[in-house]
Design a protein around this motif. Structure first.
Motif, short mmCIF file in Angstrom:
data_model
loop_
_atom_site.label_atom_id
_atom_site.label_comp_id
_atom_site.label_asym_id
_atom_site.label_seq_id
_atom_site.Cartn_x
_atom_site.Cartn_y
_atom_site.Cartn_z
N VAL A 92 0.85 -1.20 0.00
CA VAL A 92 0.00 0.00 0.00
C VAL A 92 0.88 1.25 0.00
O VAL A 92 0.63 2.20 -0.75
N ILE A 93 1.93 1.24 0.80
CA ILE A 93 2.81 2.40 0.87
C ILE A 93 3.55 2.61 -0.45
O ILE A 93 3.53 3.70 -1.02
N SER A 94 4.19 1.55 -0.96
CA SER A 94 5.05 1.71 -2.14
C SER A 94 4.27 1.82 -3.44
O SER A 94 4.71 2.51 -4.36
N GLN A 95 3.11 1.15 -3.55
CA GLN A 95 2.38 1.12 -4.82
C GLN A 95 1.27 2.15 -4.92
O GLN A 95 0.84 2.50 -6.01
N ILE A 96 0.79 2.66 -3.78
CA ILE A 96 -0.33 3.60 -3.81
C ILE A 96 0.08 4.96 -3.24
O ILE A 96 -0.04 5.98 -3.90
N LEU A 97 0.54 4.95 -2.01
CA LEU A 97 0.72 6.21 -1.30
C LEU A 97 1.94 7.01 -1.75
O LEU A 97 1.83 8.23 -1.96
N LEU A 98 3.09 6.37 -1.88
CA LEU A 98 4.27 7.12 -2.31
C LEU A 98 4.09 7.68 -3.72
O LEU A 98 4.39 8.86 -3.95
N PRO A 99 3.61 6.89 -4.68
CA PRO A 99 3.37 7.49 -6.00
C PRO A 99 2.36 8.64 -5.97
O PRO A 99 2.53 9.64 -6.64
N ALA A 100 1.33 8.50 -5.15
CA ALA A 100 0.32 9.56 -5.06
C ALA A 100 0.89 10.83 -4.44
O ALA A 100 0.43 11.93 -4.74
N SER A 101 1.88 10.68 -3.59
CA SER A 101 2.44 11.86 -2.92
C SER A 101 3.52 12.54 -3.75
O SER A 101 3.95 13.64 -3.40
N ALA A 102 3.95 11.92 -4.82
CA ALA A 102 5.09 12.43 -5.58
C ALA A 102 4.84 13.78 -6.22
O ALA A 102 5.73 14.61 -6.30
N LYS A 103 3.62 14.03 -6.67
CA LYS A 103 3.33 15.28 -7.36
C LYS A 103 2.04 15.87 -6.83
O LYS A 103 0.98 15.72 -7.42
N PRO A 104 2.12 16.58 -5.69
CA PRO A 104 0.90 17.20 -5.17
C PRO A 104 0.31 18.17 -6.17
O PRO A 104 1.02 18.88 -6.87
N ASN A 105 -0.99 18.19 -6.26
CA ASN A 105 -1.71 19.08 -7.15
C ASN A 105 -1.76 20.48 -6.53
O ASN A 105 -2.29 20.65 -5.45
N PRO A 106 -1.22 21.48 -7.23
CA PRO A 106 -1.22 22.83 -6.66
C PRO A 106 -2.61 23.41 -6.45
O PRO A 106 -2.79 24.35 -5.67
N GLU A 107 -3.61 22.84 -7.11
CA GLU A 107 -4.99 23.33 -6.91
C GLU A 107 -5.54 22.92 -5.56
O GLU A 107 -6.53 23.47 -5.10
#
Length: 110
Positions: A92-107
């Motif tokens: 969950v951390i490596s496949q979902i959460l870390l990739p999702a956190s890589a590029k926060p949406n400025p909006e």
């Protein structure tokens, strides 16, 4: 939250999922404090350490990542009836959460 490290939490999760409804504020608070808060604290620590290592952006929302990770793992318990293993948590951390956190949406700032 790790099956390999903690006693069975199935009965507490069942109680927690039924109890945190607003019908009984003292029970709701006890479930949040005794069941959910310790697990969120572990995940927040994992993400804070990842942030220090540069794996999570410095502007990443650690609390949001922890709550999202906990929600995914809690859903696994509800759907399968099985506690997550250390491998499940790592996935969950490596496949979902870390990739999702890589590029926060400025909006949507933290």
């Amino acid at each position: 939250m790790l099956q390999d490290e903690e006693p069975a939490i199935g009965p507490l999760i069942s109680l927690g999922s039924l109890s945190v409804t607003g019908d009984c504020p003292p029970a709701d608070e006890a479930i949040r404090h005794e069941v959910f808060a310790p697990r969120l604290a572990v995940l927040e620590t994992v993400f804070a350490e990842a942030q220090q290592r540069g794996e999570v952006p410095t502007d990443g929302n650690i609390a949001l990542l922890a709550r999202t990770g906990a929600a995914v793992l809690f859903q696994q318990i509800l759907l399968t009836g099985e506690q997550p293993t250390a491998h499940d948590v790592a996935a969950v951390i490596s496949q979902i959460l870390l990739p999702a956190s890589a590029k926060p949406n400025p909006e949507y700032p933290n």
